[in-house]
Design an enzyme around this catalytic site. Structure first.
Site, PDB file in Angstrom:
ATOM      1  N   LYS A  13      17.290  38.310  42.208  1.00 58.43           N
ATOM      2  CA  LYS A  13      17.144  37.106  43.043  1.00 58.43           C
ATOM      3  C   LYS A  13      17.631  37.375  44.471  1.00 58.43           C
ATOM      4  O   LYS A  13      16.957  37.020  45.434  1.00 58.43           O
ATOM      5  CB  LYS A  13      17.964  35.936  42.471  1.00 58.43           C
ATOM      6  CG  LYS A  13      17.544  35.486  41.094  1.00 58.43           C
ATOM      7  CD  LYS A  13      18.308  34.241  40.661  1.00 58.43           C
ATOM      8  CE  LYS A  13      19.790  34.440  40.467  1.00 58.43           C
ATOM      9  NZ  LYS A  13      20.164  35.266  39.309  1.00 58.43           N
ATOM     10  N   ARG A  88      22.547  26.039  38.463  1.00 55.07           N
ATOM     11  CA  ARG A  88      22.808  26.825  37.259  1.00 55.07           C
ATOM     12  C   ARG A  88      23.110  25.956  36.055  1.00 55.07           C
ATOM     13  O   ARG A  88      23.323  26.477  34.965  1.00 55.07           O
ATOM     14  CB  ARG A  88      24.024  27.707  37.517  1.00 55.07           C
ATOM     15  CG  ARG A  88      23.703  29.192  37.684  1.00 55.07           C
ATOM     16  CD  ARG A  88      25.011  29.843  38.030  1.00 55.07           C
ATOM     17  NE  ARG A  88      25.115  31.238  37.826  1.00 55.07           N
ATOM     18  CZ  ARG A  88      25.010  32.152  38.791  1.00 55.07           C
ATOM     19  NH1 ARG A  88      24.655  31.809  39.996  1.00 55.07           N
ATOM     20  NH2 ARG A  88      25.230  33.417  38.526  1.00 55.07           N
ATOM     21  N   ARG A 127      23.886  49.257  39.337  1.00 57.26           N
ATOM     22  CA  ARG A 127      24.414  48.618  40.550  1.00 57.26           C
ATOM     23  C   ARG A 127      25.898  48.955  40.673  1.00 57.26           C
ATOM     24  O   ARG A 127      26.385  49.272  41.747  1.00 57.26           O
ATOM     25  CB  ARG A 127      24.206  47.099  40.449  1.00 57.26           C
ATOM     26  CG  ARG A 127      24.556  46.341  41.690  1.00 57.26           C
ATOM     27  CD  ARG A 127      23.765  45.046  41.770  1.00 57.26           C
ATOM     28  NE  ARG A 127      24.401  43.978  41.043  1.00 57.26           N
ATOM     29  CZ  ARG A 127      23.865  42.770  40.861  1.00 57.26           C
ATOM     30  NH1 ARG A 127      22.675  42.495  41.331  1.00 57.26           N
ATOM     31  NH2 ARG A 127      24.498  41.853  40.207  1.00 57.26           N
ATOM     32  N   ARG A 135      30.959  44.833  42.882  1.00 61.98           N
ATOM     33  CA  ARG A 135      31.370  43.462  42.585  1.00 61.98           C
ATOM     34  C   ARG A 135      32.272  43.488  41.368  1.00 61.98           C
ATOM     35  O   ARG A 135      32.010  44.196  40.414  1.00 61.98           O
ATOM     36  CB  ARG A 135      30.123  42.621  42.278  1.00 61.98           C
ATOM     37  CG  ARG A 135      29.362  42.231  43.509  1.00 61.98           C
ATOM     38  CD  ARG A 135      28.078  41.538  43.152  1.00 61.98           C
ATOM     39  NE  ARG A 135      28.247  40.468  42.162  1.00 61.98           N
ATOM     40  CZ  ARG A 135      27.276  39.613  41.846  1.00 61.98           C
ATOM     41  NH1 ARG A 135      26.105  39.710  42.436  1.00 61.98           N
ATOM     42  NH2 ARG A 135      27.471  38.686  40.947  1.00 61.98           N
ATOM     43  N   ARG A 146      28.014  36.746  31.085  1.00 58.76           N
ATOM     44  CA  ARG A 146      27.182  36.037  32.065  1.00 58.76           C
ATOM     45  C   ARG A 146      25.812  35.710  31.462  1.00 58.76           C
ATOM     46  O   ARG A 146      25.237  34.666  31.753  1.00 58.76           O
ATOM     47  CB  ARG A 146      27.051  36.859  33.348  1.00 58.76           C
ATOM     48  CG  ARG A 146      28.370  36.901  34.122  1.00 58.76           C
ATOM     49  CD  ARG A 146      28.349  37.896  35.244  1.00 58.76           C
ATOM     50  NE  ARG A 146      27.460  37.503  36.308  1.00 58.76           N
ATOM     51  CZ  ARG A 146      26.923  38.355  37.178  1.00 58.76           C
ATOM     52  NH1 ARG A 146      27.186  39.648  37.093  1.00 58.76           N
ATOM     53  NH2 ARG A 146      26.131  37.911  38.114  1.00 58.76           N
TER      54      ARG A 146
HETATM   55  P1  AMP Z   1      25.969  35.290  41.410  1.00 62.36           P
HETATM   56  O1  AMP Z   1      26.277  36.097  42.620  1.00 62.36           O
HETATM   57  O2  AMP Z   1      24.929  34.238  41.661  1.00 62.36           O
HETATM   58  O3  AMP Z   1      25.661  36.125  40.209  1.00 62.36           O
HETATM   59  O4  AMP Z   1      27.303  34.472  41.052  1.00 62.36           O
HETATM   60  C1  AMP Z   1      28.526  35.128  40.747  1.00 62.36           C
HETATM   61  C2  AMP Z   1      29.467  34.165  40.030  1.00 62.36           C
HETATM   62  O5  AMP Z   1      29.762  33.041  40.879  1.00 62.36           O
HETATM   63  C3  AMP Z   1      28.919  33.542  38.748  1.00 62.36           C
HETATM   64  O6  AMP Z   1      29.088  34.376  37.610  1.00 62.36           O
HETATM   65  C4  AMP Z   1      29.743  32.256  38.653  1.00 62.36           C
HETATM   66  O7  AMP Z   1      31.047  32.518  38.203  1.00 62.36           O
HETATM   67  C5  AMP Z   1      29.832  31.834  40.118  1.00 62.36           C
HETATM   68  N1  AMP Z   1      28.690  30.973  40.518  1.00 62.36           N
HETATM   69  C6  AMP Z   1      27.714  31.285  41.424  1.00 62.36           C
HETATM   70  N2  AMP Z   1      26.833  30.282  41.548  1.00 62.36           N
HETATM   71  C7  AMP Z   1      27.258  29.295  40.705  1.00 62.36           C
HETATM   72  C8  AMP Z   1      26.762  28.007  40.373  1.00 62.36           C
HETATM   73  N3  AMP Z   1      25.633  27.516  40.932  1.00 62.36           N
HETATM   74  N4  AMP Z   1      27.449  27.277  39.461  1.00 62.36           N
HETATM   75  C9  AMP Z   1      28.587  27.747  38.896  1.00 62.36           C
HETATM   76  N5  AMP Z   1      29.098  28.952  39.153  1.00 62.36           N
HETATM   77  C10 AMP Z   1      28.458  29.738  40.060  1.00 62.36           C
END
Ligand code: AMP
Length: 188
Positions: A13, A88, A127, A135, A146
């Protein structure tokens, strides 16, 4: 143009969002990146978010919604935006509808980047091994959680947009350029 990019962790994404924002001169809104900035700046929110993110769990809907509300009304969103990693949960999706109604905007397309689970694990492991800036949540144990969280809390959002007839899907298991091409075809 206002878009939602939808897909499990590791689907690409973020990569696709970066290609699209250059092409259409719109803003990328990644709640994950916004949260990582808070963590790096050691803010109160960042400190609270870190332990949740390190487990691969979700931050509360209230916190995410207040972040989005502030972000979406910023100047750089005037040409449009791509939501990446948000909504989400079903609650976030419904809140988003209410918020957009209030500010007289709408989502033009919801695009699902579809990938299978084995490939996701491989991608995340790559990655983690290639990146200098790893990360904290890029390892296979956390990724497994996740993916569990994605299936439980986020898949219902996919159904929500499907029922509203808003969802379009691209095959995310192709090369990055081919995925972009397919997304662009859906948008033009
Ligand atoms: P991402 O970079 O989108 O994979 O997000 C990394 C982490 O941030 C996720 O595993 C969640 O812990 C938190 N996170 C990101 N976006 C959301 C969201 N829309 N709702 C809840 N937690 C989020």
């Amino acid at each position: 143009m206002n878009l939602i990019l939808f897909g499990p962790p590791g689907a690409g994404k973020g990569t696709q969002a970066k290609i699209l924002i250059d092409k259409f001169n719109i803003a990328q809104i990644s709640t994950g990146e916004m949260l990582r900035e808070e963590v790096n700046s050691n803010t109160v929110l960042g400190k609270a978010a870190k332990s949740i993110m390190d487990k691969g769990d979700l931050i509360s809907d209230e916190i995410i919604m207040s972040m989005i509300e502030k972000r979406i009304t910023k100047k750089d969103c005037k040409n449009g935006f791509i939501l990446d990693g948000f909504p989400r949960t079903l609650k976030q999706a419904k809140h988003l509808d209410e918020l957009l109604k209030k500010i007289n905007l709408k989502i033009n397309e919801v695009i699902e980047i579809s990938v299978d689970e084995d490939l996701l694990l491989k991608r995340i492991i790559n990655r983690a091994s290639e990146s200098k800036n790893i990360r904290d949540d890029d390892n296979s144990e956390i990724l497994k959680n996740r993916i569990i969280v994605y299936k439980k809390d986020t898949l219902p959002v996919l159904e929500y947009y499907k029922d509203l007839n808003k969802l379009k899907t691209v095959d995310g298991m192709q090369a990055i350029e081919k995925v972009s091409e397919d997304i662009l075809k859906l948008l033009t």
